[in-house]
Design an enzyme around this catalytic site. Structure first.
Site, PDB file in Angstrom:
ATOM      1  N   CYS A 105     -35.365 -14.009  53.551  1.00 13.33           N
ATOM      2  CA  CYS A 105     -34.294 -14.309  52.460  1.00 13.33           C
ATOM      3  C   CYS A 105     -34.857 -15.572  53.380  1.00 13.33           C
ATOM      4  O   CYS A 105     -34.792 -15.679  54.426  1.00 13.33           O
ATOM      5  CB  CYS A 105     -32.266 -13.962  53.180  1.00 13.33           C
ATOM      6  SG  CYS A 105     -31.834 -14.381  53.572  1.00 13.33           S
ATOM      7  N   LEU A 111     -26.143 -14.108  54.092  1.00 16.73           N
ATOM      8  CA  LEU A 111     -26.365 -12.491  53.784  1.00 16.73           C
ATOM      9  C   LEU A 111     -24.977 -11.787  54.457  1.00 16.73           C
ATOM     10  O   LEU A 111     -25.187 -10.826  55.386  1.00 16.73           O
ATOM     11  CB  LEU A 111     -27.537 -12.051  55.407  1.00 16.73           C
ATOM     12  CG  LEU A 111     -28.923 -12.080  55.142  1.00 16.73           C
ATOM     13  CD1 LEU A 111     -29.946 -11.750  56.329  1.00 16.73           C
ATOM     14  CD2 LEU A 111     -29.336 -11.516  53.884  1.00 16.73           C
TER      15      LEU A 111
END
EC number: 1.3.-.-
Length: 295
Positions: free
Chosen positions: A127, A76
């Site tokens: 994620c 990220l």
């Protein structure tokens, strides 16, 4: 092959130019790249996931290219609020901001930056390789509901991207629906890794990553199918879509639109290519196709 009637659509409170959307994390780091994908035929675009503070991501290598997929462990990386400048060249375009946070309050804060600047928000609750974020939250129905409500309560169109790395994805989809989601996106990547036999160590710098691409398409179809049976809000199919026939299959499973990610790496003009096969002036109304495989 089944073909559709072309034209704008509305899904989950967001008006799109067609059924094909750029998925988060692929060419979504700059306004210029997002604008280019729109010019190349995407009906809408999702930004790179933006969080409450800048992050550099995981150490490399961050990507493993396989025969029919990709494993990534980016972690990220994002510029946080500084990303807002990238939206200046995208005014009036169908842009969905992907956001993440570690708490409902962080989700609310980041969503507030984008309110009035984009068409809608997509919550990254999926994620699989960012500790404390993504699937760490998205596997807990109570947290999913709370984070969704924190973003959706002001009235901004809210999509929630789900992880397949759970026992029952419909439980998570229903939690997002209870939280006020306008749509759910299924799915994000599957937990995965590769090991270098010559180096005797994991290939990725983070060891673990998430598998995307054609290899996960059947998993995504099953998730969309199950969610369509359980939930009443629209579903955006995501995972391994690379052809017009894939789009139709996803829609027959229950998707109202699809997101395309990994396939863009091989062909940035894939949206126009798929649209050329998918649409015809004498095509079917999409409503005749969505969910038709359910008997």
């Amino acid at each position: 092959m089944v073909v559709l009637n072309p034209g704008p659509i509305e899904v989950g409170g967001i008006r799109l130019k067609n059924h094909l959307i750029l998925a988060a994390g692929i060419l979504g780091s700059t306004g210029a790249s997002l604008a280019r994908i729109l010019r190349y035929g995407a009906g809408g675009v999702v930004t790179k996931s933006i969080g409450p503070a800048p992050m550099v991501g995981h150490p490399g290598p961050c990507l493993v290219v396989l025969e029919d997929g990709i494993i990534n462990a980016m972690g990220l990386p994002n510029p946080s609020a500084a990303f807002m400048e990238e939206l200046n060249v995208l005014q009036g375009e169908p842009v969905i901001a992907s956001i993440f946070g570690g708490t409902p309050e962080e989700f609310r804060t980041v969503a507030g930056w984008f309110t009035g600047r984009v068409s809608g928000i997509e919550l990254n609750l999926s994620c699989p390789h960012a500790e404390g974020y993504g699937a760490a939250i998205g596997s807990n129905p109570d947290l999913v509901e709370e984070c969704t409500r924190a973003v959706a309560s002001p009235g901004v169109p809210t999509w929630v991207k789900l992880t397949p790395n759970v026992t029952d994805i419909t439980e998570i989809g229903l939690a997002a629906e209870r939280g006020g989601a306008d749509a759910i996106v299924a799915i994000n990547t599957l937990k995965a890794m590769r090991i270098s036999t010559s180096l005797r160590r994991p290939v990725l710098g983070n060891r673990y990553g998430g598998l995307s691409g054609r290899a996960i398409f059947p998993v995504a179809v099953r998730c969309v199918y199950d969610l369509y049976e359980a939930c009443s809000i629209p579903i955006i199919g995501c995972g391994g879509v690379s052809t017009a026939d894939n789009v139709i299959e996803m829609m027959m499973a229950g998707a109202s639109a699809v997101e395309i990610g990994s396939a863009v790496i091989h062909d940035t003009r894939i949206f126009a290519s798929i649209a050329g096969d998918l649409y015809s002036s004498d095509g079917l109304d999409a409503r005749e196709v969505v969910g038709c495989a359910h008997v």
